[in-house]
Design an enzyme around this catalytic site. Structure first.
Site, short mmCIF file in Angstrom:
data_model
loop_
_atom_site.label_atom_id
_atom_site.label_comp_id
_atom_site.label_asym_id
_atom_site.label_seq_id
_atom_site.Cartn_x
_atom_site.Cartn_y
_atom_site.Cartn_z
N GLU A 1 64.18 -31.07 -26.84
CA GLU A 1 64.89 -30.06 -26.05
C GLU A 1 65.22 -30.62 -24.67
O GLU A 1 64.72 -30.20 -23.64
CB GLU A 1 64.02 -28.80 -25.98
CG GLU A 1 63.76 -28.24 -27.38
CD GLU A 1 62.68 -27.17 -27.45
OE1 GLU A 1 62.16 -26.74 -26.40
OE2 GLU A 1 62.33 -26.75 -28.58
N HIS B 1 62.53 -24.25 -22.52
CA HIS B 1 62.79 -24.76 -23.87
C HIS B 1 64.29 -24.73 -24.14
O HIS B 1 65.08 -24.28 -23.33
CB HIS B 1 62.11 -23.86 -24.91
CG HIS B 1 60.61 -23.98 -24.96
ND1 HIS B 1 59.94 -24.54 -26.02
CD2 HIS B 1 59.65 -23.58 -24.08
CE1 HIS B 1 58.64 -24.50 -25.80
NE2 HIS B 1 58.43 -23.92 -24.63
N TYR C 1 60.35 -13.80 -33.42
CA TYR C 1 59.57 -14.18 -34.61
C TYR C 1 58.15 -14.48 -34.15
O TYR C 1 57.97 -15.14 -33.13
CB TYR C 1 60.19 -15.37 -35.35
CG TYR C 1 60.24 -16.65 -34.56
CD1 TYR C 1 59.24 -17.62 -34.68
CD2 TYR C 1 61.28 -16.91 -33.67
CE1 TYR C 1 59.29 -18.79 -33.95
CE2 TYR C 1 61.33 -18.06 -32.92
CZ TYR C 1 60.34 -19.01 -33.07
OH TYR C 1 60.38 -20.16 -32.33
N GLU D 1 64.72 -20.06 -23.36
CA GLU D 1 65.44 -20.95 -24.29
C GLU D 1 66.84 -21.18 -23.74
O GLU D 1 67.69 -20.30 -23.78
CB GLU D 1 65.53 -20.30 -25.67
CG GLU D 1 64.18 -19.99 -26.31
CD GLU D 1 63.52 -21.21 -26.95
OE1 GLU D 1 64.16 -22.29 -26.97
OE2 GLU D 1 62.38 -21.07 -27.42
#
Ligand SMILES: *[C@@H]1O[C@H](CO)[C@@H](O)[C@H](O)[C@H]1NC(C)=O
Ligand SMILES: *[C@@H]1O[C@H](CO)[C@@H](O)[C@H](O)[C@H]1NC(C)=O
Ligand SMILES: [Zn+2]
Length: 449
Positions: free
Chosen positions: A185, A307, A359, A382
């Site tokens: 990443e 991330h 999730y 993210e």
């Protein structure tokens, strides 16, 4: 003729540097499967299909958080048909990118060639370049920057915490940011370094008034360098510790010791994605982050783990989607303010929800910060959408400043809630008044507990 010769030599030189051989992902296909029905979401939660895991030929790069948000699956030529059929059979639209690995080259050739080059703010830098830049910064900006050695990665790379403060003895609230626990990443360490760059170069940056920033820009340097070593390794995610015969690495973001292993992990050391490790904090890299959190837990008010990818901003709990922390509204509301700030600066808004609603996965750093260290605001961010893990280096100059506006909002809000300076900022305030104010502040705190 001479021109031709130069071309040939240049080409060979390039081969030597990037490797002109076959690469593992060359013929892989990226499938973006798009759920537009609740039943689709249930089906997609079953991925990867069991019979394929054993072959190691399928990687789920990103999961859907809801309708119309793609689940991205990278499949080998052998398993491509099976997954296309899976999507068709269930009536889900698929966007296909053939020969996915071949698209890495153009992006990577640039950064690989610059292995030995100096640090660039809008670039994907080597770990060594990052380290030299920070060592130099410590002297150039000695009034703001200190480096605290934390220890060594598995492969003995020295790691330091970057502390940026105008007044280290003031006991200011701390914003703690880490990046790059997942090797591939790349945009995450780039963002962390950009934050450092802005904090030390913006003259009169308000983000430094009454706040200290602690930043660990590359949590997993062994993995990071591994992804830089060859196109075949570009998608490596884990650390590089030896975990079994011929198998390496632990998913650092499943390795934290809070509800370790209860959901969303693999117990197989050879699993390429989510192996949680032989025990909590088995990895020196996650131990170092834990130590920072535990040492400064009383002062750290915000933790952000950087991330990629998907443009999500998620908060605890990550280990379950079935319950939320009692303070979830505050976590949610701050995240939305940050998202708005990024959008107002021309960037993409974030999808805001709890990590477990996206999730469930246990052993993440955000849950540990929040649940074990007691840090009141904890997030996983993210970064970017649309390019998976290979975000183009050329776009960094556009998006990093947009995303930084989100961090300015973080700073303002944390100061507002926890900062002493902001509480006494109404014009010229006498020493006695400030003292009274401080006393009140203490009472407030007691009352709240
Ligand atoms: C990719 O496919 C081509 C053509 O079928 C083949 O020649 C090549 O060996 C394959 N590459 C890899 C890495 O499997
Ligand atoms: C998903 O996309 C379809 C078609 O573009 C649209 O009609 C629908 O409202 C979208 N649903 C959500 C939840 O965004
Ligand atoms: Zn990650």
């Amino acid at each position: 003729m001479a021109k031709c010769l130069v071309f040939v030599i240049g080409f060979l030189g390039l081969c030597w540097q990037v490797g002109c051989g076959q690469h593992k992902y060359d013929n892989y296909t990226l499938l973006r499967i798009i759920p537009n029905h609740d039943q689709h979401l249930q089906k997609l939660a079953e991925l990867p299909l069991d019979e394929e895991i054993s072959h190691g030929e399928v990687e789920v790069l990103k999961r859907s958080y809801g309708l119309n948000d793609s689940t991205d699956v990278l499949v080998s030529p052998n398993s491509k048909k099976l997954f296309e059929q899976f999507a068709v059979k269930n009536g889900m639209p698929v966007v296909t990118k053939h020969y996915y690995g071949r698209s890495f080259e153009a992006l990577e050739r640039v950064s690989r060639r610059r292995l030995r080059e100096a640090f660039r703010v809008y670039g994907y830098n080597s770990f060594d370049a990052i380290k030299s830049y920070l060592d130099d910064l410590k002297f150039r900006k000695a009034e703001l920057v200190r480096l605290q050695p934390l220890g060594y990665s598995y492969q003995r790379r020295a790691m330091s915490l970057v502390k940026i403060s105008k007044d280290p003895s003031a006991g200011n609230p701390i914003i703690f940011i880490d990046a790059g626990i997942h090797a591939r990443e790349w945009v995450a360490p780039a963002m962390a370094m950009y934050i450092i760059h802005r904090l030390v170069t913006d003259s009169g940056a308000r983000e430094l008034d009454g706040l200290d920033w602690y930043i660990l820009p590359v949590v997993n340097p062994d993995g990071y360098e591994y992804t830089r070593s060859s196109r075949s390794q570009r998608l490596w995610r884990k650390t590089r510790s030896k975990t079994a015969r011929d198998c390496y690495g632990v998913d650092g973001n499943r390795n934290y010791g809070f509800k370790w292993g209860v959901s969303g992990v693999s117990n197989n050391p050879c699993d390429k994605e989510t192996y949680a490790g032989p025990k909590p904090f088995s990895e020196p890299e996650t131990q170092m982050v834990r130590n920072v959190m535990m040492t400064y837990r009383d002062r750290i008010k915000l933790y952000v783990s950087l991330h990629a990818y998907g443009q999500y901003l998620v908060y605890p709990w990550g280990y379950t989607g079935g319950s939320l922390p009692t303070s979830w509204r505050k976590l949610d509301s701050l995240a939305r303010k940050v998202s708005n700030a990024v959008q107002n600066a021309g960037g993409q808004p974030f999808k805001v929800l709890s990590a477990g609603q996206w999730y469930p996965a246990a052993g993440g750093s955000d849950d540990f910060a929040f649940g074990a260290a007691g840090i009141p605001y904890s997030y996983t961010m993210e970064l970017t959408d649309g390019y998976e893990f290979v975000y183009p280096e050329n776009n960094l100059a556009t998006i990093l400043p947009q995303l930084y506006e989100g961090f300015r909002t973080f700073a303002e809000e944390i100061k507002q809630e926890f900062g002493y300076a902001s509480r006494s900022s109404l014009g010229s305030i006498t020493k006695q008044a400030a003292l009274n104010h401080k006393v009140n502040f203490v009472h407030c705190d007691l009352a709240r507990n």
